[in-house]
Write an enzyme that holds these catalytic residues in place. Structure first.
Site, PDB file in Angstrom:
ATOM      1  N   GLY A   1       0.815  -1.217   0.000  1.00 11.20           N
ATOM      2  CA  GLY A   1       0.000   0.000   0.000  1.00 11.20           C
ATOM      3  C   GLY A   1       0.848   1.266   0.000  1.00 11.20           C
TER       4      GLY A   1
ATOM      5  N   ARG B   1       1.061  -5.812  -4.942  1.00  6.53           N
ATOM      6  CA  ARG B   1       1.091  -6.714  -3.793  1.00  6.53           C
ATOM      7  C   ARG B   1       1.469  -8.157  -4.167  1.00  6.53           C
ATOM      8  NH1 ARG B   1      -0.586  -4.564   0.904  1.00  6.53           N
ATOM      9  NH2 ARG B   1      -2.018  -2.811   0.876  1.00  6.53           N
TER      10      ARG B   1
ATOM     11  N   ASP C   1       5.224  -7.800   5.400  1.00  5.98           N
ATOM     12  CA  ASP C   1       5.218  -8.939   4.470  1.00  5.98           C
ATOM     13  C   ASP C   1       6.292  -8.786   3.389  1.00  5.98           C
ATOM     14  OD1 ASP C   1       3.176 -10.426   5.638  1.00  5.98           O
ATOM     15  OD2 ASP C   1       1.611  -9.283   4.625  1.00  5.98           O
TER      16      ASP C   1
ATOM     17  N   LYS D   1       8.281   0.597   5.405  1.00  3.88           N
ATOM     18  CA  LYS D   1       7.150   1.417   4.955  1.00  3.88           C
ATOM     19  C   LYS D   1       5.844   0.855   5.467  1.00  3.88           C
ATOM     20  CE  LYS D   1       4.501  -0.070   2.482  1.00  3.88           C
ATOM     21  NZ  LYS D   1       3.504  -0.763   1.666  1.00  3.88           N
ATOM     22  N   THR D   2       4.972   1.601   5.946  1.00  3.05           N
ATOM     23  CA  THR D   2       3.531   1.329   6.073  1.00  3.05           C
ATOM     24  C   THR D   2       2.894   2.406   6.935  1.00  3.05           C
ATOM     25  OG1 THR D   2       1.755  -0.151   6.768  1.00  3.05           O
ATOM     26  CG2 THR D   2       3.791  -0.346   8.024  1.00  3.05           C
ATOM     27  N   ILE D   3       1.761   2.917   6.443  1.00  2.00           N
ATOM     28  CA  ILE D   3       1.042   3.920   7.250  1.00  2.00           C
ATOM     29  C   ILE D   3       0.550   3.284   8.543  1.00  2.00           C
ATOM     30  CG2 ILE D   3       0.298   5.342   5.297  1.00  2.00           C
ATOM     31  CD1 ILE D   3      -2.539   4.023   5.733  1.00  2.00           C
ATOM     32  N   ASP D   4       0.400   1.941   8.550  1.00  2.00           N
ATOM     33  CA  ASP D   4      -0.207   1.270   9.702  1.00  2.00           C
ATOM     34  C   ASP D   4       0.633   1.392  10.972  1.00  2.00           C
ATOM     35  OD1 ASP D   4      -2.017   0.573   7.811  1.00  2.00           O
ATOM     36  OD2 ASP D   4      -1.796  -1.593   8.016  1.00  2.00           O
TER      37      ASP D   4
ATOM     38  N   TYR E   1     -25.401  14.701  14.729  1.00  5.01           N
ATOM     39  CA  TYR E   1     -24.988  13.385  14.240  1.00  5.01           C
ATOM     40  C   TYR E   1     -23.943  12.735  15.149  1.00  5.01           C
ATOM     41  CZ  TYR E   1     -26.928  14.920   9.753  1.00  5.01           C
ATOM     42  OH  TYR E   1     -27.752  15.378   8.775  1.00  5.01           O
TER      43      TYR E   1
ATOM     44  N   MET F   1      -7.913   3.468   8.557  1.00  3.29           N
ATOM     45  CA  MET F   1      -7.059   2.370   8.104  1.00  3.29           C
ATOM     46  C   MET F   1      -6.133   1.890   9.215  1.00  3.29           C
ATOM     47  SD  MET F   1      -5.760   2.540   4.218  1.00  3.29           S
ATOM     48  CE  MET F   1      -6.834   1.954   2.912  1.00  3.29           C
ATOM     49  N   GLY F   2      -5.569   0.768   8.961  1.00  4.52           N
ATOM     50  CA  GLY F   2      -4.711   0.085   9.931  1.00  4.52           C
ATOM     51  C   GLY F   2      -5.159  -1.364   9.896  1.00  4.52           C
TER      52      GLY F   2
ATOM     53  N   TYR G   1      -7.703   5.827   2.103  1.00  3.54           N
ATOM     54  CA  TYR G   1      -6.997   6.224   0.891  1.00  3.54           C
ATOM     55  C   TYR G   1      -6.728   7.727   0.884  1.00  3.54           C
ATOM     56  CZ  TYR G   1      -8.265   1.490  -0.163  1.00  3.54           C
ATOM     57  OH  TYR G   1      -8.375   0.119  -0.082  1.00  3.54           O
ATOM     58  N   GLU G   2      -7.526   8.483   1.682  1.00  2.00           N
ATOM     59  CA  GLU G   2      -7.355   9.945   1.754  1.00  2.00           C
ATOM     60  C   GLU G   2      -5.992  10.337   2.315  1.00  2.00           C
ATOM     61  OE1 GLU G   2      -9.812   8.183   2.828  1.00  2.00           O
ATOM     62  OE2 GLU G   2     -11.730   9.054   2.273  1.00  2.00           O
TER      63      GLU G   2
HETATM   64  P1  FBP Z   1       0.708  -1.911   3.671  1.00  2.00           P
HETATM   65  O1  FBP Z   1       0.702  -2.833   4.845  1.00  2.00           O
HETATM   66  O2  FBP Z   1       1.092  -2.553   2.399  1.00  2.00           O
HETATM   67  O3  FBP Z   1       1.513  -0.676   3.950  1.00  2.00           O
HETATM   68  O4  FBP Z   1      -0.773  -1.393   3.414  1.00  2.00           O
HETATM   69  C1  FBP Z   1      -1.572  -1.052   4.496  1.00  2.00           C
HETATM   70  C2  FBP Z   1      -2.909  -0.568   4.070  1.00  2.00           C
HETATM   71  O5  FBP Z   1      -2.897   0.789   3.776  1.00  2.00           O
HETATM   72  C3  FBP Z   1      -3.921  -0.903   5.168  1.00  2.00           C
HETATM   73  O6  FBP Z   1      -4.043   0.152   6.060  1.00  2.00           O
HETATM   74  C4  FBP Z   1      -5.154  -1.271   4.376  1.00  2.00           C
HETATM   75  O7  FBP Z   1      -5.894  -2.265   5.025  1.00  2.00           O
HETATM   76  C5  FBP Z   1      -4.605  -1.852   3.114  1.00  2.00           C
HETATM   77  O8  FBP Z   1      -3.367  -1.254   2.903  1.00  2.00           O
HETATM   78  C6  FBP Z   1      -5.506  -1.628   1.927  1.00  2.00           C
HETATM   79  O9  FBP Z   1      -4.987  -2.306   0.833  1.00  2.00           O
HETATM   80  P2  FBP Z   1      -5.284  -2.006  -0.689  1.00  2.00           P
HETATM   81  O10 FBP Z   1      -4.395  -0.889  -1.088  1.00  2.00           O
HETATM   82  O11 FBP Z   1      -4.854  -3.238  -1.375  1.00  2.00           O
HETATM   83  O12 FBP Z   1      -6.720  -1.644  -0.817  1.00  2.00           O
END
Ligand code: FBP
Length: 553
Positions: free
Chosen positions: A81, A145, A176, A202-205, A243, A250-251, A425-426
């Site tokens: 991602g 991926r 991974d 790398k990963t935003i998570d 509301y 995400m995460g 995605y934002e």
């Molecule tokens: P990575 O672990 O590859 O960095 O991606 C994390 C992530 O952004 C998650 O937060 C999310 O669940 C996933 O990717 C979404 O995947 P995709 O881009 O395939 O929709």
């Protein structure tokens, strides 16, 4: 893509390197620390990586370089991602390569790991690199991926490397992808292929972290971007006062993003998957926890609120976790047969025969759209695609049911209008914050240093990130040090251990101390777009999570 005024302005930003790296690649010496061991399952990991297990930690320092002078041809891929800053990793790597010698070459393989196997590449030059400096996204060379794990793929990659005279491959990816980097490094060593493999975290998570990898890149920018959005929604909620906003963030597994955003914005409720699992909270218990806040706030006249839901939550709810594990095993074995079943009733029949009675009971209680989402294709690593499961809607539905019950019992008389959001995605392709721009550039630069000193199977690592950039420390860490054995797709596999939220850690403890007040009162913080301009202590500093983790008390 066309160029926006901000993009133009960000071209002018010069990413900062740690002071120790500013002397240039030939003024940097190396020292080695202790031999390393795997996180757990030591013997099994050692047996799987006979050539790359137990290597020493690496630190760079001021001093004359002893790296061999030779021409380098390096291949680079972005994997998984998007995460803000990926382009700067490539820019740092490119600048270090060219600083060492104009003759050095950087090949960008397109579309992630598949680009390497298909030999689909571009030669990166200054013109291309300059177009992407300090920009978000991975569009310079794309990402993917595809899993690089089969011996046949490794053989093809070795062939591609031989064809281009490549001496190193840099894999910019998450847990991974870096696991695969370690397996590839081991294969090359075992087969005397003279190609080094270096990873970048790398990963935003934010779940690729440990004592040497303090934070993965992208987490800083993504959480700042989401926090800005949450702050805006919170301000809207406090203006309209009508509301309850359920915001999924995400995460994939860990709740680091949700926790950091909660620290930055003070929502009424932030669920932490790791706590849900530890307390064995079922779906009804979670809904009751949210309903308590709705009822308490209604009593104060507040029929609005903010609930943050980590994307991975669904897999941590004990009964759903068991269900997903059983579905995963079933699909790993019979996926093709299952997908071909023409009707929903036949699929249900198949599941009834394959799953345990308890899991089937849980499955039958879920709304049909969630059932379908749980059965969707796994990603190439065998993971459920949690970004496609609408947990925020599932929860608000159950909360509504619990509230109706409380109304009937005369315990609640407010109104409950839920709104749903998914911020993912934002934030993944946002312009990197100053922190991520600097951090990523330094990671890429350090990746070259590791290559020049002949290391393989290492992750580029920058430490002391809670301090100013001047004081950051560069080095490398053997990937096998971070590994353990996990059950994936029905098999035991060596993987980099995911760092989940530590419920005894300072960030969670800080949140725990304040959340009761936040759940009843309106304490929202609106951080705004803090990542670029203004005083350095605001614009350049990193996450609250990292600052708390590194704080002394
Ligand atoms: P990575 O672990 O590859 O960095 O991606 C994390 C992530 O952004 C998650 O937060 C999310 O669940 C996933 O990717 C979404 O995947 P995709 O881009 O395939 O929709």
């Amino acid at each position: 893509m066309d160029i926006s005024p901000l993009q133009k302005a960000r071209y002018g930003y010069s990413p900062k390197l740690p002071k120790m790296l500013r002397v240039g690649v030939r003024g940097i010496a190396v020292t080695e620390g202790d031999r390393t061991e795997a996180a757990s399952d030591k013997e099994k990991i050692a047996a799987l990586f006979p050539n790359t297990y137990g290597m020493k930690e690496v630190y760079f320092k001021d001093g004359d370089s002893t790296a061999e002078r030779k021409k380098h041809v390096v291949g680079v891929i972005l994997s998984g991602g998007q995460a803000p800053g990926g382009h700067n990793v490539i820019a740092g790597l490119y600048d270090a390569l060219k600083e060492d010698s104009e003759e050095n070459v950087l090949l960008g393989f397109k579309g992630g790991p598949s680009g390497l196997v298909e030999d689909n590449y571009i030669t990166l030059n200054a013109e291309t690199i300059n177009k992407y400096r300090n920009t978000g996204g991975f569009d310079m060379i794309g990402s993917g991926r595809t899993k690089l794990e089969k011996e046949e793929q490794f053989r093809v990659v070795a062939e591609v490397a031989r064809k281009h005279d490549m001496d190193a491959i840099v894999i910019i990816g998450g847990d991974d992808s870096n696991t695969n980097a370690a397996v590839l490094a081991e294969y090359f060593k075992a087969n005397s292929v003279p190609v080094q493999v270096i990873g970048c975290p790398k990963t935003i998570d934010g779940d690729l972290k440990n004592e040497d990898i303090e934070i993965s890149f992208g987490f800083d920018t993504a959480t700042k971007t989401y926090s800005e959005l949450i702050g805006n929604v919170a301000r809207d909620a406090n203006s309209a006062k009508k509301y309850w906003h359920f915001i999924k963030l995400m995460g994939r597994s860990a709740s680091h993003i949700a926790l950091e955003c909660a620290l930055q914005t003070h929502p009424n409720i932030c669920l932490i998957s790791e706590e849900v699992e530890q307390k064995s909270m079922g779906l009804n218990a979670i809904a009751d926890y949210i309903a308590d806040s709705v009822v308490a706030r209604a009593a104060l006249g507040y029929n609005f609120g903010i609930v943050i839901v980590p994307e991975g939550l669904i897999e941590f709810v004990p009964e759903v976790k068991k269900l997903i594990a059983e579905i995963n095993e079933t699909l790993a074995k019979h996926g093709e047969r299952f997908t071909k079943l023409p009707t929903w009733d036949e699929k249900l029949g198949f599941l009834t025969a394959a799953l345990s009675v308890e899991s089937m009971k849980v499955f039958n209680l879920l709304p049909m759209d969630i059932q379908e989402q749980l059965l969707m294709d796994r990603d190439p690593h065998g993971n459920v695609q949690v970004s496609r499961i609408e947990t925020e809607k599932l929860l608000s539905t159950i909360v509504r049911n619990r509230l109706s019950q409380r109304k009937q019992e005369g315990k609640y008389s407010g109104t409950f209008s839920p709104m749903h959001h998914f911020f993912g995605y934002e934030g993944r392709a946002a312009f990197p914050s100053n922190f991520d721009a600097d951090y990523c550039y330094s990671l890429g630069y350090t990746a070259f240093l590791l290559i020049s000193y002949g290391y393989t199977g290492y992750l580029s690592s920058i430490r002391a990130l809670d301090k100013g950039v001047d004081e950051w420390k560069a080095g490398g860490m053997p990937i096998t040090k971070m590994m353990d054995i996990e059950r994936r797709g029905g098999q035991d596999k060596p993987v980099i251990r995911k760092a989940l939220v530590d419920l005894n850690g300072k960030p969670f403890k800080y949140f725990e101390k304040h959340r009761e007040k936040w759940s009843r009162e309106t304490c929202y913080l609106n951080p705004g777009a803090v990542q670029y301009f203004g005083p350095a202590e605001i614009a350049d500093s990193t996450t609250i999570t990292l600052m708390l983790e590194k704080s002394e008390n």
